[in-house]
Every structure is written in C-alpha cells, then in structure tokens.
Scaffold this motif. Structure first.
Motif, PDB file in Angstrom:
ATOM      1  N   SER A 136      -3.663   9.060 -29.018  1.00 34.05           N
ATOM      2  CA  SER A 136      -4.074   8.898 -27.666  1.00 34.05           C
ATOM      3  C   SER A 136      -3.751   9.793 -26.723  1.00 34.05           C
ATOM      4  N   VAL A 137      -2.782  10.816 -27.128  1.00 30.85           N
ATOM      5  CA  VAL A 137      -1.863  11.556 -26.149  1.00 30.85           C
ATOM      6  C   VAL A 137      -2.023  13.056 -26.828  1.00 30.85           C
ATOM      7  N   SER A 138      -2.661  14.039 -26.060  1.00 32.22           N
ATOM      8  CA  SER A 138      -2.706  15.436 -26.552  1.00 32.22           C
ATOM      9  C   SER A 138      -2.045  16.260 -25.702  1.00 32.22           C
ATOM     10  N   SER A 139      -1.805  17.481 -26.142  1.00 30.54           N
ATOM     11  CA  SER A 139      -0.751  18.743 -25.202  1.00 30.54           C
ATOM     12  C   SER A 139      -1.483  19.916 -25.177  1.00 30.54           C
ATOM     13  N   ALA A 140      -1.238  20.433 -24.139  1.00 32.21           N
ATOM     14  CA  ALA A 140      -1.678  21.925 -24.033  1.00 32.21           C
ATOM     15  C   ALA A 140      -0.696  22.711 -23.390  1.00 32.21           C
ATOM     16  N   LYS A 141      -0.650  24.089 -23.413  1.00 32.86           N
ATOM     17  CA  LYS A 141       0.340  25.038 -22.824  1.00 32.86           C
ATOM     18  C   LYS A 141      -0.368  25.633 -21.710  1.00 32.86           C
ATOM     19  N   LEU A 142       0.020  25.449 -20.489  1.00 34.55           N
ATOM     20  CA  LEU A 142      -0.808  26.270 -19.565  1.00 34.55           C
ATOM     21  C   LEU A 142       0.055  27.287 -18.734  1.00 34.55           C
ATOM     22  N   THR A 143      -0.789  28.480 -18.225  1.00 29.73           N
ATOM     23  CA  THR A 143      -0.085  29.323 -17.375  1.00 29.73           C
ATOM     24  C   THR A 143      -0.774  29.316 -16.193  1.00 29.73           C
ATOM     25  N   LEU A 144      -0.091  28.806 -14.965  1.00 29.61           N
ATOM     26  CA  LEU A 144      -0.469  28.860 -13.609  1.00 29.61           C
ATOM     27  C   LEU A 144      -0.418  30.137 -12.864  1.00 29.61           C
ATOM     28  N   ASP A 145      -1.366  30.575 -12.090  1.00 33.13           N
ATOM     29  CA  ASP A 145      -1.222  31.852 -11.545  1.00 33.13           C
ATOM     30  C   ASP A 145      -0.519  31.865 -10.248  1.00 33.13           C
ATOM     31  N   ASN A 146       0.076  30.621  -9.963  1.00 34.58           N
ATOM     32  CA  ASN A 146       0.803  30.298  -8.637  1.00 34.58           C
ATOM     33  C   ASN A 146       1.676  29.208  -8.905  1.00 34.58           C
ATOM     34  N   ILE A 147       2.863  29.419  -8.278  1.00 34.54           N
ATOM     35  CA  ILE A 147       3.750  28.275  -8.554  1.00 34.54           C
ATOM     36  C   ILE A 147       3.659  27.359  -7.227  1.00 34.54           C
ATOM     37  N   GLU A 148       3.314  26.026  -7.564  1.00 34.12           N
ATOM     38  CA  GLU A 148       3.113  25.205  -6.714  1.00 34.12           C
ATOM     39  C   GLU A 148       4.658  24.837  -6.078  1.00 34.12           C
ATOM     40  N   THR A 149       4.647  24.643  -4.635  1.00 34.09           N
ATOM     41  CA  THR A 149       5.925  24.393  -4.088  1.00 34.09           C
ATOM     42  C   THR A 149       6.635  22.940  -4.673  1.00 34.09           C
ATOM     43  N   HIS A 150       5.696  21.962  -5.104  1.00 36.08           N
ATOM     44  CA  HIS A 150       6.294  20.841  -5.410  1.00 36.08           C
ATOM     45  C   HIS A 150       6.332  20.515  -6.920  1.00 36.08           C
ATOM     46  N   TYR A 180       9.217  33.862 -10.642  1.00 39.68           N
ATOM     47  CA  TYR A 180       8.889  34.079  -9.128  1.00 39.68           C
ATOM     48  C   TYR A 180       8.484  35.518  -8.815  1.00 39.68           C
ATOM     49  N   VAL A 181       8.764  36.477  -9.669  1.00 44.57           N
ATOM     50  CA  VAL A 181       8.401  37.819  -9.457  1.00 44.57           C
ATOM     51  C   VAL A 181       6.887  38.031  -9.522  1.00 44.57           C
ATOM     52  N   ASN A 182       6.409  37.261 -10.440  1.00 53.27           N
ATOM     53  CA  ASN A 182       4.815  37.394 -10.877  1.00 53.27           C
ATOM     54  C   ASN A 182       4.138  36.079 -10.409  1.00 53.27           C
ATOM     55  N   ASP A 183       4.937  35.316  -9.765  1.00 53.68           N
ATOM     56  CA  ASP A 183       4.195  33.952  -9.312  1.00 53.68           C
ATOM     57  C   ASP A 183       3.527  33.433 -10.238  1.00 53.68           C
ATOM     58  N   LEU A 184       4.221  33.232 -11.714  1.00 52.49           N
ATOM     59  CA  LEU A 184       3.506  32.419 -12.462  1.00 52.49           C
ATOM     60  C   LEU A 184       4.524  31.167 -12.961  1.00 52.49           C
ATOM     61  N   ALA A 185       3.742  30.105 -13.345  1.00 49.87           N
ATOM     62  CA  ALA A 185       4.451  28.851 -14.017  1.00 49.87           C
ATOM     63  C   ALA A 185       3.729  28.663 -15.469  1.00 49.87           C
ATOM     64  N   ARG A 186       4.648  28.361 -16.453  1.00 51.77           N
ATOM     65  CA  ARG A 186       4.467  28.190 -17.781  1.00 51.77           C
ATOM     66  C   ARG A 186       4.703  26.748 -17.849  1.00 51.77           C
ATOM     67  N   ILE A 187       3.762  25.883 -18.192  1.00 55.98           N
ATOM     68  CA  ILE A 187       3.866  24.274 -18.273  1.00 55.98           C
ATOM     69  C   ILE A 187       3.267  23.736 -19.443  1.00 55.98           C
ATOM     70  N   ASN A 188       3.961  22.835 -20.253  1.00 52.24           N
ATOM     71  CA  ASN A 188       3.481  22.144 -21.420  1.00 52.24           C
ATOM     72  C   ASN A 188       2.774  20.651 -20.868  1.00 52.24           C
ATOM     73  N   VAL A 189       1.581  20.418 -20.894  1.00 50.40           N
ATOM     74  CA  VAL A 189       0.982  19.197 -20.204  1.00 50.40           C
ATOM     75  C   VAL A 189       0.644  18.200 -21.403  1.00 50.40           C
ATOM     76  N   PHE A 190       1.081  17.137 -21.308  1.00 54.30           N
ATOM     77  CA  PHE A 190       0.678  15.861 -22.217  1.00 54.30           C
ATOM     78  C   PHE A 190      -0.359  15.033 -21.431  1.00 54.30           C
ATOM     79  N   PHE A 191      -1.624  15.234 -22.033  1.00 60.14           N
ATOM     80  CA  PHE A 191      -2.552  14.149 -21.407  1.00 60.14           C
ATOM     81  C   PHE A 191      -3.187  13.291 -22.150  1.00 60.14           C
ATOM     82  N   ARG A 192      -4.055  12.368 -21.584  1.00 63.64           N
ATOM     83  CA  ARG A 192      -5.086  11.473 -22.313  1.00 63.64           C
ATOM     84  C   ARG A 192      -6.398  11.907 -21.770  1.00 63.64           C
ATOM     85  N   ALA A 193      -7.266  12.374 -22.633  1.00 57.00           N
ATOM     86  CA  ALA A 193      -8.624  12.682 -22.302  1.00 57.00           C
ATOM     87  C   ALA A 193      -9.401  11.444 -22.042  1.00 57.00           C
TER      88      ALA A 193
END
Length: 193
Positions: A136-150, A180-193
């Motif tokens: 029921s839960v899947s995961s994905a690795k994401l790279t965001l092109d900006n770092i959200e302040t929150h 913060y140099v390149n304003d990138l965030a790498r995140i593992n996301v666990f989600f339910r489709a």
C-alpha cells in the motif's frame, strides 16, 4: 563406482561454496534485482559475498581470536563511509549476502544444517520483502530545484506541498540532503497512490 566422501575437505568446501553461491544468486538476483532493478548493488553485494566466503573459510580453518572477528566486522563499517546513502532495504540485502557467506563458510557445522539455515534465510527474505506484504505504500527519491523554507520547520506543510506536487497522498518524507549552494533538496518520499 566410487561415492563422494562429503567429509573430505575439498568436497565439503565445494559443497559449501555451491550452497553459498546458489543462495546468494537467489537472494540478490532472484529477489533483490527483480524487485528493485539495482544492478550495481546486486553485483557489489554478490562480489562481497564471494570475498567474505573466502576470507571466512580461511579464518574458520585456523585459530583466531575474538578480536580478529570484531576487526572483520569493523571492516564492514567502512561500507557506511560511502558518499552516497543507501536505503535500509539495500543495507538489509547487503547484510543478507554477508550472512549467507558466514553461514556457509564457518567450519564445524554440518552441510545439512547449513542448507536448512540458508533455506530459512531465503524464505524469510522472500516473505518479508514480498510486494504484497506492504504494497500500500511506495517510495521515490526526489531532487527539488529549490529548498522550501518550511522543509524542516513545518513537516505537515511540506508533506501537503509534496502531496500536491506529486498528485499522491504523501505519508511521510525524509530529507537526505540540503544543498544551499545550488539550492537543491534531495528527499525520500513515501506515498500512497
């Protein structure tokens, strides 16, 4: 016709190596690679299995201290010094490949006992990581092109933002890297489709 004397050290070593190799191929290529398609880790863990089998076979045939055994496992800690983080599942399969080498190489255990333990390990790994077990839960690795302040201060808001962006229900996420140099965030996301 002459029967094989399984107590002969060469035949016993050959049988142990065969059990180890077949079990490792089933674990790393029959289960892990088929489910995750990570050729690099499957190959690395398999090679590490063969190398560990060789070293442990030699060490178990001579007298060595407990300190030497701890030293051997300290070498495994070097694996964590890689620059790229690996997932808990990848670590589990990698440890499984090492465990198979240990089980098969240690002298003083009967071949039937070794075979039974290896079968238990493989069945356990197959069942616990079966796609239907926790489907029921899947995961994905994401790279965001900006770092959200929150991203760190308000995890609920970040979870809602990720859910909206991805169009799925994000259950949780894990921040892997903030650059913060390149304003990138790498995140593992666990989600339910």
């Amino acid at each position: 016709m002459e029967t094989i004397n399984w107590s002969d050290p060469i035949w016993e070593l050959t049988a142990r190596f065969a059990i180890n190799t077949v079990a490792n191929v089933l674990l790393m290529f029959g289960m892990f690679y088929r489910r995750y398609r990570d050729k690099e880790l499957a190959t690395t863990a398999s090679m590490f299995n063969i190398f560990a089998f060789a070293v442990l076979t030699i060490l178990s045939s001579v007298e060595f201290s407990i300190a030497a055994g701890f030293g051997l496992f300290a070498i495994l800690a070097l694996f964590s010094l890689r620059s790229e983080q690996i997932s808990k599942t990848e670590i589990s399969y990698f440890f499984g490949a090492i465990a198979l080498a240990v089980i098969c190489s240690v002298q003083g255990t009967g071949l039937l006992f070794v075979l039974v333990i290896v079968v238990f390990v493989l069945i356990g790994a197959w069942l616990l990581d079966h796609p239907r077990m926790l489907h029921s839960v899947s995961s994905a690795k994401l790279t965001l092109d900006n770092i959200e302040t929150h991203v760190l201060s308000d995890t609920e808001k970040m979870r809602a933002d990720l859910s909206e962006r991805l169009g799925v229900e994000v259950m949780t996420f894990q921040v892997i890297e903030l650059n913060y140099v390149n304003d990138l965030a790498r995140i593992n996301v666990f989600f339910r489709a």
